[in-house]
Design a protein around this motif. Structure first.
Motif, mmCIF file in Angstrom:
data_model
loop_
_atom_site.group_PDB
_atom_site.id
_atom_site.type_symbol
_atom_site.label_atom_id
_atom_site.label_comp_id
_atom_site.label_asym_id
_atom_site.label_seq_id
_atom_site.Cartn_x
_atom_site.Cartn_y
_atom_site.Cartn_z
ATOM 1 N N LYS A 295 0.722 -1.138 -0.103
ATOM 2 C CA LYS A 295 0.062 -0.044 0.138
ATOM 3 C C LYS A 295 0.786 1.174 -0.013
ATOM 4 C CE LYS A 295 -4.218 -1.863 2.010
ATOM 5 N NZ LYS A 295 -5.097 -2.020 3.278
ATOM 6 N N ARG A 296 0.308 2.043 -0.541
ATOM 7 C CA ARG A 296 1.235 3.357 -0.453
ATOM 8 C C ARG A 296 0.238 4.606 0.028
ATOM 9 N NH1 ARG A 296 5.929 4.139 -2.574
ATOM 10 N NH2 ARG A 296 6.434 2.355 -3.989
ATOM 11 N N LEU A 297 0.802 5.614 0.776
ATOM 12 C CA LEU A 297 0.045 6.860 1.536
ATOM 13 C C LEU A 297 -0.235 7.756 0.353
ATOM 14 C CD1 LEU A 297 -0.853 7.523 4.207
ATOM 15 C CD2 LEU A 297 1.093 9.147 4.323
ATOM 16 N N VAL A 298 -1.317 8.188 0.064
ATOM 17 C CA VAL A 298 -1.684 9.062 -0.854
ATOM 18 C C VAL A 298 -2.564 10.147 -0.422
ATOM 19 C CG1 VAL A 298 -1.705 7.310 -2.813
ATOM 20 C CG2 VAL A 298 -3.652 7.865 -1.712
ATOM 21 N N GLY A 299 -2.503 11.298 -1.014
ATOM 22 C CA GLY A 299 -3.783 12.375 -0.640
ATOM 23 C C GLY A 299 -5.106 11.882 -1.461
#
Lengths: 128, 352
Positions: free
Chosen positions: B274-278
């Motif tokens: 998973k990636r942290l996104v806006g």
């Protein structure tokens, strides 16, 4: 903090103004102050049957989302469409232009279970 | 509950106080939104004395900090500051921190209030073998943050020091309102500004002088909405002991080195499922913990959410499956049972 004498109140800080068998509902001055800047109001659909004590609307402030409970049972006959563009009315005029929705009373006797202004003021004092 | 040296002043200024990390802190002084906009358009002042301050000293302090933090501490020049992460042995994050070098050979590290004890234990456990010491100076250090485009104009009237020329991430000693301070051109709002380190005795007078000079007192509510608009992380939300920072927009703070920092190999091994996104929503307000969906399936969760007072829209930071992390990807955020369209957005959310 304003607590108009002519209104009825739920312990969860909604107010009710009864006119011709219909109950106008909003949140109290105390409640808007606790919530802070209101930025979004989610209202029930017109025509929906709501029960006293049911969570029927949501007020979002900058900080949090809070459920609003129906103080009385009945059919929702109007909602305050103006809040979509001007949610800040809930802060500025909680007993007037900041009203939320209107319910046609299914059981006027339910009003007796609500607090009068004196009892609501005592509740606020107790909450400090 | 603990109090900062400004507790009585906050009450006098009409602050709504809340508990945060064991401290009674101002949430706002009337309106989070007004305080937010004051910082974006004018200037605001925050009491952030709850934050922790460590001095890291000793001959091998730079070497120790290279091991104990992910950024290049030893390359920090006298009078400069850098954002950094304190890694754990398993590739996660103990805390995020700001590291300053206000005195030759003496590093000042500012850490999150909720993590002071944890960080101190962690750092001191790494000390054996290094000619370095860590002192917890949190109790004897007050910290104010003066933030906003009019900061220099306002501060110039209260100090003889040149506050216009120092670049971002500069730190120096100067008097403010006649009190000795460490001034750093840093902050957590995305605006120009200074963070001002003071003694607990001097802090209330300086805060009052800044307010009298026109700074809007601003509370933790605005501090949170301001940092969220910039996409900055808040420890415990975007960063945790189990977070691999390389899967976040804060990967730039991780500088692999030789010898490596603690846990470097584990961190570099990833992977990033998973990636942290806006995320930006056209309607509705995302909040922490709300599910993120794609094609009828949960693909992530919101870590911080709220409304952007500048955009007038709901914004969030969220972990999403790596396949859906690209800018512009259309997703749904589940807001109280309703699935509202959201779009992956580059950070910061607002253009400065």
């Amino acid at each position: 903090m304003k607590v108009p004498e002519e209104l009825r109140y739920r312990e969860t800080h909604e107010w009710v103004r009864v006119e011709d068998g219909e109950a106008l509902v909003g949140i109290t001055d105390y409640a808007q102050g606790e919530l802070g800047d209101v930025v979004y109001v989610e209202l029930p659909e017109v025509g929906r049957a709501v029960s006293a004590g049911e969570a029927v609307a949501v007020i979002e402030s900058v900080k949090t989302a809070s459920d609003i409970y129906a103080p009385v049972s009945g059919e929702v006959v109007a909602v305050n469409e103006a809040l979509a563009d001007h949610p800040e009315k809930v802060n500025e005029d909680p007993y007037g232009e900041g009203w939320l929705f209107k319910v046609r009373l299914a059981d006027p006797a339910e009003l007796e279970a609500l607090l009068d202004a004196e009892a609501y003021k005592r509740l606020l004092e107790a909450e400090g | 509950m603990r109090q900062t040296p400004l507790y009585e002043l906050h009450k006098r200024l009409g602050a709504r106080m809340v508990e945060f990390a064991g401290f009674a802190m101002p949430l706002h002084y009337g309106s989070i939104k007004a305080e937010h906009l004051a910082v974006r358009e004018h200037v605001g002042v925050f009491d952030v004395s709850h934050m922790g301050e460590f001095w890291v000293v000793g001959e091998e302090a730079p070497v120790f900090l290279e091991y104990a933090t992910t950024n290049r501490a030893s390359r920090l020049k006298f009078g400069r500051a850098q954002y950094t992460l304190i890694p754990n042995a398993s590739g996660g994050v103990v805390d995020d921190a700001y590291l300053y070098l206000p005195e030759r050979g003496r590093y000042l590290m500012v850490v999150n209030a909720a993590n002071v004890e944890k960080d101190y234990r962690h750092l001191t456990a790494l000390l054996p073998g290094y000619a370095a010491q860590v002192y917890d100076a949190s109790e004897e250090t007050a910290l104010l943050a003066l933030q906003g485009p009019k900061t220099v104009e306002l501060l110039s009237g209260l100090t003889d020091a040149d506050v216009a020329s120092p670049k971002k991430n500069t730190v120096f000693r100067a008097n403010v309102a006649g009190r000795p301070a460490i001034l750093a051109r840093t902050g957590y709002t995305g605006e120009d500004g200074f963070e001002i380190f003071l003694t607990p005795e001097d802090a209330p007078a300086v805060f009052e002088a800044l307010v009298e000079a026109g700074a809007q007192p601003a509370g933790l509510g605005a501090r949170d909405t301001l940092r969220l608009e910039m996409g900055y992380p808040l420890y415990g939300h975007e960063l945790t002991d189990a977070t691999n920072p390389l899967c976040t927009p804060y990967a730039w703070v991780v500088k692999p080195k030789d010898p490596p920092f603690l846990g470097q190999e584990r961190m570099l091994a990833g992977p990033c499922p998973k990636r942290l996104v806006g995320l930006v929503l056209d309607s509705g307000i995302p909040r922490e913990g709300y599910p993120v969906e794609k094609d009828g399936r949960e693909v992530g969760r919101v870590t911080s959410g709220g409304v952007s007072p500048v955009l007038g829209k709901g914004i969030a930071l969220a972990w999403v499956e790596a396949d859906w992390a690209e800018e512009g990807t259309a997703l749904l955020v589940v807001v109280r049972g309703r699935r509202l369209p959201a779009r992956v957005h580059a950070l910061p959310f607002i253009r400065r």
